[in-house]
Design a protein around this motif. Structure first.
Motif, mmCIF file in Angstrom:
data_model
loop_
_atom_site.group_PDB
_atom_site.id
_atom_site.type_symbol
_atom_site.label_atom_id
_atom_site.label_comp_id
_atom_site.label_asym_id
_atom_site.label_seq_id
_atom_site.Cartn_x
_atom_site.Cartn_y
_atom_site.Cartn_z
ATOM 1 N N SER A 1 44.498 39.639 32.261
ATOM 2 C CA SER A 1 43.840 40.482 33.259
ATOM 3 C C SER A 1 44.851 41.117 34.207
ATOM 4 O O SER A 1 44.573 42.122 34.845
ATOM 5 C CB SER A 1 42.841 39.647 34.054
ATOM 6 N N LYS B 1 43.376 47.470 32.378
ATOM 7 C CA LYS B 1 43.024 48.048 31.088
ATOM 8 C C LYS B 1 44.240 48.778 30.534
ATOM 9 O O LYS B 1 44.738 49.712 31.153
ATOM 10 C CB LYS B 1 41.830 48.995 31.254
ATOM 11 N N TRP C 1 41.134 57.331 34.710
ATOM 12 C CA TRP C 1 42.245 56.481 35.157
ATOM 13 C C TRP C 1 43.542 56.887 34.459
ATOM 14 O O TRP C 1 44.602 56.981 35.070
ATOM 15 C CB TRP C 1 41.895 55.022 34.905
ATOM 16 N N MET D 1 34.726 52.451 31.775
ATOM 17 C CA MET D 1 35.109 51.991 33.106
ATOM 18 C C MET D 1 34.223 52.738 34.079
ATOM 19 O O MET D 1 34.116 53.966 33.997
ATOM 20 C CB MET D 1 36.578 52.297 33.378
ATOM 21 N N GLN E 1 35.042 50.811 39.600
ATOM 22 C CA GLN E 1 36.282 50.207 39.139
ATOM 23 C C GLN E 1 37.423 51.227 39.221
ATOM 24 O O GLN E 1 38.548 50.896 39.592
ATOM 25 C CB GLN E 1 36.096 49.723 37.711
ATOM 26 N N ARG F 1 38.582 51.520 42.716
ATOM 27 C CA ARG F 1 39.325 50.317 43.072
ATOM 28 C C ARG F 1 40.756 50.383 42.530
ATOM 29 O O ARG F 1 41.717 50.088 43.225
ATOM 30 C CB ARG F 1 38.601 49.102 42.472
ATOM 31 N N GLN F 2 40.861 50.805 41.275
ATOM 32 C CA GLN F 2 42.187 50.884 40.649
ATOM 33 C C GLN F 2 43.069 51.885 41.396
ATOM 34 O O GLN F 2 44.240 51.628 41.637
ATOM 35 C CB GLN F 2 42.055 51.348 39.194
ATOM 36 N N ALA G 1 34.615 49.786 47.741
ATOM 37 C CA ALA G 1 35.652 49.880 46.718
ATOM 38 C C ALA G 1 36.800 50.773 47.178
ATOM 39 O O ALA G 1 37.878 50.727 46.613
ATOM 40 C CB ALA G 1 35.047 50.422 45.423
#
Lengths: 195, 826
Positions: free
Chosen positions: B645, B649, B739, B759, B763, B766-767, B797
């Motif tokens: 993790s 990704k 992303w 995704m 998320q 957040r990334q 987020a």
């Protein structure tokens, strides 16, 4: 030699052996050991640290053994597309678990050959763990684990590599100067690789 | 009591027993509705009976009494003294429910529970007794005799208390494991005289059936002569359900799996050793032949020389012969050992891997009952059809599947399926069908739940989308059918005006979606008016085992899930054509673009093989590409593990596994790969240097915005709006794509949807906000979800602004963009 004779000598040997082991202890022996074992350990725990000494490039370094999970023979490392770089090497199979492999050389800026070749006989993989995470790195050589009194530690030289310091202290061992790594900082730097 | 050997306490054993027997009762009662055969009743009678015995042992008098009346009813029904119709079955099912509630109590909570539920228990007992009252006197005798049978037929749980309490036996008696008991047998056997009813315990003397065939004692427990009764063995009748509940932590299982994998690697290393010995034997044979020749030479020259060298040579020759023979024998043994070890370890590995999978049927036990009860309540006739019950489902996923699936089933029953009358009008069979189908497809677990009900009226939803202000008339009209159906997953978007207590309003399809997404899956819905509705759940098999094609890319092993491959080819180089610098080849009259895998994965390519290219053909719904790899290494089963993790990704990579030789192998995310290739060929990176320089200079002044949305309509709308103000806009089709784009291109602003495949927007935000380089890039979320908690989730987020899609109607969207990054050109 007849059968009887052999039996007799066998019995004799057993008897003598038993006699030897069952002989009463010499005078004062038990008392001495009782006293010796009852004596509290002289060494205070806080003064002693257990360290694993290893070689990275030309440098001798040490990490506290409590952050070590394992030392193994080098395993092949699979690079990770779009992720691998000089510091983040890839994934390796350590006892059936896939672990993340990093280059401690890169992280610490250790000079010398960038990567130890995994097939050199002395190379090892060191696995450190922290908060449920494991990190694997290759070292050129693992010397041994030692117990060291803190009185033998000297502060790290101020001329130490500029930028982030990972060395907490240095000590002399077998005629060499060994740097004791601050494992919390090392792990922090390792974590930084993945962001 | 609890921590002996296999660690089951008395109560736990009772619970195990109860679980099995209650399942049998439920199944039987449901079957009874369609057939009144005595073959259905008999197993239920036995189940109730065993349950009664078990309850008595653990001192659960309530459970015992309920089981008792149940048994009476079945006895009566079997003799035709009472009829069990739908109403009676309702009552009986309620009693079964009550029993399972009791069984769920633990030792501590039971007393309080039974006190507060006394009226319910009494009521249940009364209502059940009323069913069987037809032949009460006979029933009593029946019970009497059956009690005797209980003591005999089910020795595992019905031994007299007196016996159980003797000599600490109680402790051991309840450990139902033959192996566990074996070691203790010697010291524990009890002489017959101390067992009052030992003689009657002999199984041979038992007339009548044994309950579900599973409490037959283990093979050697009784000595017919009766001189000694091995009580422990007698009690240790294996209870089938025991191994169903052995709990192993996931971490434990992972380690076990790792070790089994490593054992396999080690076992395979024996093979080269054997080969080396074979080589050695060859050398030794050559040596022997040399000595033979030497011996002959000495023989011939015997006349001239002394006898000494001859004896020496002869000795050496014999020694070599012995070595060769010994070596041959050892080789044979080592080979045999290697083969056995490999076989054994392979089986071990297989067992460990399959221990993670459970059949689907384990997770859907409650569904037949659910369908029956709800359908009855609604006055509908519905049949549940399950296909692929034995499909292996990862135990973690299985656990999380039950809730969303039962939601969907309730939905289908309540909203999808028409009443029998209505069905009659549209010439359908009065009995509706709900079909639950599971299979492994395309490296995913696919679960399809379909009904043959009235279907969903797309136009009604379209109207509702407008009515709710989610989109304007024009936009709504452009939405594709699939896009319209997506609205069903919005919180509170109901298609049925009437609120029912069964499935409520809107029936929480959003809940279903979030549950499925929680295990990394997706839900799609399709429908045909008057023909029915189908929900397709795609779930990852990250914990399962996949069949994969192993290839080499950049000198390292990679795996393609076999199910996601279109085909593999060995393509002669002369069949590759080039147009505009792009390589392609012909396959079934189609031209298929060709790229090198190393290029897509950003790996340095190793020299490719001469003559042929090794090509893997992959596709998604709209694209098909050939991916050139360095070589094919074969086909094999891989146990899939998630990527670390810490890596987030990784583009184009789905998961990881370990090969038999110990090498880690990365498993390709084919869907992602196809997208990456598409980008590589069609978009950004395929531009020539001149083109990209020109594009850069043109856009230098203008601010760049990345629009991320999986709906092409919304994407285009946003693009047009922004471009109308002079912004340079690029688009990404989902969070993952976004992303990847956000890290390669430089954007002044990101606009993202929330619900997207692969995704989601949250998320993505957040990334972005966690990335040191990107965190200062403002992000605007534009979503249909307009509840306060959705908004909060987005802002938490890290989104700089949260807008609803209604904001397109006025200036809100553009004003927000301008507030955040200023006008298009500074």
């Amino acid at each position: 030699m007849s059968v009887d004779e052999r039996d007799e000598s066998e019995a004799e040997r057993v008897r003598r052996t038993r006699e030897f082991f069952d002989r009463p202890p010499p005078e004062g022996y038990l008392e001495e050991w009782t006293e010796r074992l009852a004596r509290p350990e002289v060494l205070a725990e806080s003064d002693i640290r257990s360290l694993l000494i290893f070689r990275l490039g030309a440098e001798w370094l040490a990490l506290p053994t409590e952050c070590l999970a394992e030392v193994t023979m080098p395993q092949p490392i699979h690079s990770i597309p779009h992720r691998s770089n000089a510091s983040l090497l890839g994934l390796a199979n350590i006892r059936g678990q896939i672990r993340l492999c990093v280059s401690l050389h890169e992280v610490l800026g250790v000079a010398g050959e960038a990567q130890p070749t995994p097939d050199s006989a002395s190379a090892r993989m060191v696995i450190v763990h922290d908060r449920g995470e494991q990190w694997v790195f290759l070292v050129e050589q693992v010397e041994r684990a030692i117990r060291l009194g803190s009185s033998r530690l000297r502060p790290a030289p101020s001329t130490l590599r500029t930028g982030v310091h990972h060395t907490r202290a240095v000590f002399e061992w077998s005629g060499r100067t060994v740097g004791e790594l601050d494992h919390a900082r090392v792990l922090e730097s390792l974590r930084g690789l993945c962001v | 009591v609890s921590d002996d050997l296999s660690g089951f306490s008395l109560m736990e054993l009772f619970r195990l027993e109860a679980e099995g027997q209650l399942a049998a009762l439920t199944a039987g009662l449901l079957a009874l509705e369609t057939s009144s055969e005595s073959t259905v009743i008999e197993p239920m009678m036995r189940a109730a009976h065993s349950l009664k015995g078990a309850a008595r042992i653990v001192g659960m008098s309530e459970a015992e009494r309920i089981a008792h009346v149940l048994e009476d009813v079945f006895v009566a029904a079997q003799h035709g003294r009472s009829q069990l119709a739908a109403d009676e079955i309702d009552r009986l099912l309620r009693a079964v429910d009550l029993l399972s509630e009791i069984a769920k109590q633990d030792d501590g909570s039971l007393p309080a529970w039974s006190t507060s539920n006394t009226p319910r228990i009494e009521e249940t007992i009364r209502s059940i007794s009323a069913i069987g009252s037809g032949g009460s006197s006979e029933a009593t005798t029946g019970v009497g005799s059956s009690e005797v049978r209980s003591a005999i037929v089910n020795p595992s749980l019905s031994l007299p208390d007196a016996l159980l309490e003797e000599g600490g036996l109680k402790e051991q008696a309840l450990v139902s494991s033959t192996t566990a008991v074996k070691g203790r047998r010697r010291g524990r056997s009890i002489r017959e005289p101390s067992v009052p009813s030992a003689a009657s315990l002999s199984i041979d003397s038992v007339p009548g059936p044994s309950p579900t065939g599973r409490v037959e004692p283990g093979e050697p427990p009784l000595t017919p002569s009766g001189s000694t009764v091995d009580t422990t063995a007698l009690i240790a009748a294996p209870v089938e359900s025991v191994d169903r509940v052995v709990r192993v932590s996931a971490e434990n299982l992972n380690r076990l799996m790792g070790l089994a994998g490593e054992s396999l690697v080690e076992a395979k290393r024996l093979r080269p050793l054997v080969d080396a010995m074979v080589g050695l034997r060859g050398d030794l044979a050559t040596l022997g032949q040399g000595l033979d020749r030497l011996d002959e030479g000495v023989d011939r020259a015997a006349g001239e020389s002394s006898g000494v060298p001859r004896a020496v040579v002869g000795e050496a020759r014999r020694a070599a012969q012995r070595c060769l023979e010994d070596l041959g024998q050892w080789l044979e043994r080592v080979e045999l050992h290697a083969r056995r070890t490999e076989d054994l370890v392979e089986r071990l590995h297989f067992e460990v891997i399959s221990s993670r999978l459970r059949p689907l049927s384990d997770g859907i036990k409650g569904f037949p009952r659910l369908v029956r009860d709800v359908a009855r309540q609604l006055g509908k006739q519905v049949r549940l059809e399950v296909v692929g019950e034995s499909t292996g489902v990862d135990r973690d996923i299985l656990e999380k599947l039950e809730a969303p699936l039962s939601h969907l089933i309730r939905n289908a029953l309540d909203h999808g399926i028409e009443s029998s009358d209505e069905r009659g009008v549209s010439a359908k069979s009065p009995v509706a069908t709900i079909r639950l189908e599971a299979r492994h497809v395309a490296g995913m677990l696919q679960i399809i739940l379909s009904d043959d009900g009235r279907g969903i009226d797309i136009e009604r939803i379209r109207a509702k989308v407008v009515e709710r202000g989610y989109a304007s008339d024009t936009i709504a009209a452009q939405l594709s059918e699939a896009e319209v159906l997506e609205f069903l997953f919005l919180p509170g978007f109901s298609t049925k005006e009437k609120v029912t207590d069964l499935s409520g309003r809107g029936v929480g399809l959003d809940v279903v979606q979030s549950m499925v997404q929680g295990v990394g899956g997706t839900v799609r819905v399709s429908t045909r008016l008057n023909r029915g509705t189908t929900f397709a759940l795609q779930l990852p098999i990250t914990m399962s085992v996949i069949r994969a094609l192993l290839v080499r890319i950049g000198g390292e092993p990679y795996a393609f899930p076999l199910a996601r491959l279109d085909r593999i080819l060995k393509l002669p180089r002369e069949e590759i054509e080039v147009i505009e610098g792009r390589r392609f080849f012909k396959m079934d009259d189609r031209t298929v673009g060709l790229v090198s895998a190393a290029q897509v994965l950003d790996r340095s390519a190793s020299p490719a093989s001469e003559g042929h290219l090794h090509v893997v053909v992959v596709s998604d719904r709209s694209h098909c590409f050939g991916v050139a790899v360095e070589s094919f290494l074969g086909e094999l089963d891989l146990d899939v593990r998630p990527l670390d993790s810490r890596l987030g990704k990784v583009p184009n990579i789905n998961s990881v596994s370990i090969l038999e030789d110990g090498w880690p192998v990365l498993i390709i995310d084919v869907e992602d790969l196809v997208r990456s290739i598409d980008n590589l060929l069609g978009g950004k990176r395929a531009l020539t240097l001149a083109e990209s320089a020109a594009a850069a200079s043109r856009s230098r002044a203008a601010r760049r915005v990345l629009v991320v949305d999986d709906s092409i309509t919304v994407r285009e709308l946003e693009r047009q709006l922004l471009e109308s103000r002079g912004y340079v806009v690029e688009v990404a089709v989902d969070g993952m794509d976004g992303w990847n784009a956000v890290r390669t291109g430089r954007y002044d602003l990101v606009v993202s949807d929330v619900d997207m495949p692969r995704m989601d927007g949250i998320q993505l935000v957040r990334q972005i906000k966690q990335d040191a380089r990107l965190s200062s890039t403002p992000v605007v979320i534009v979503s249909y979800k307009d509840r306060a908690e959705d908004r909060l989730r987005g802002l938490e987020a890290g989104a700089d602004s949260y807008l609803t899609k209604g904001s397109f109607h006025d200036e809100t969207f553009l004003t927000t963009v301008e507030d955040l990054i200023g006008a298009a050109r500074p």
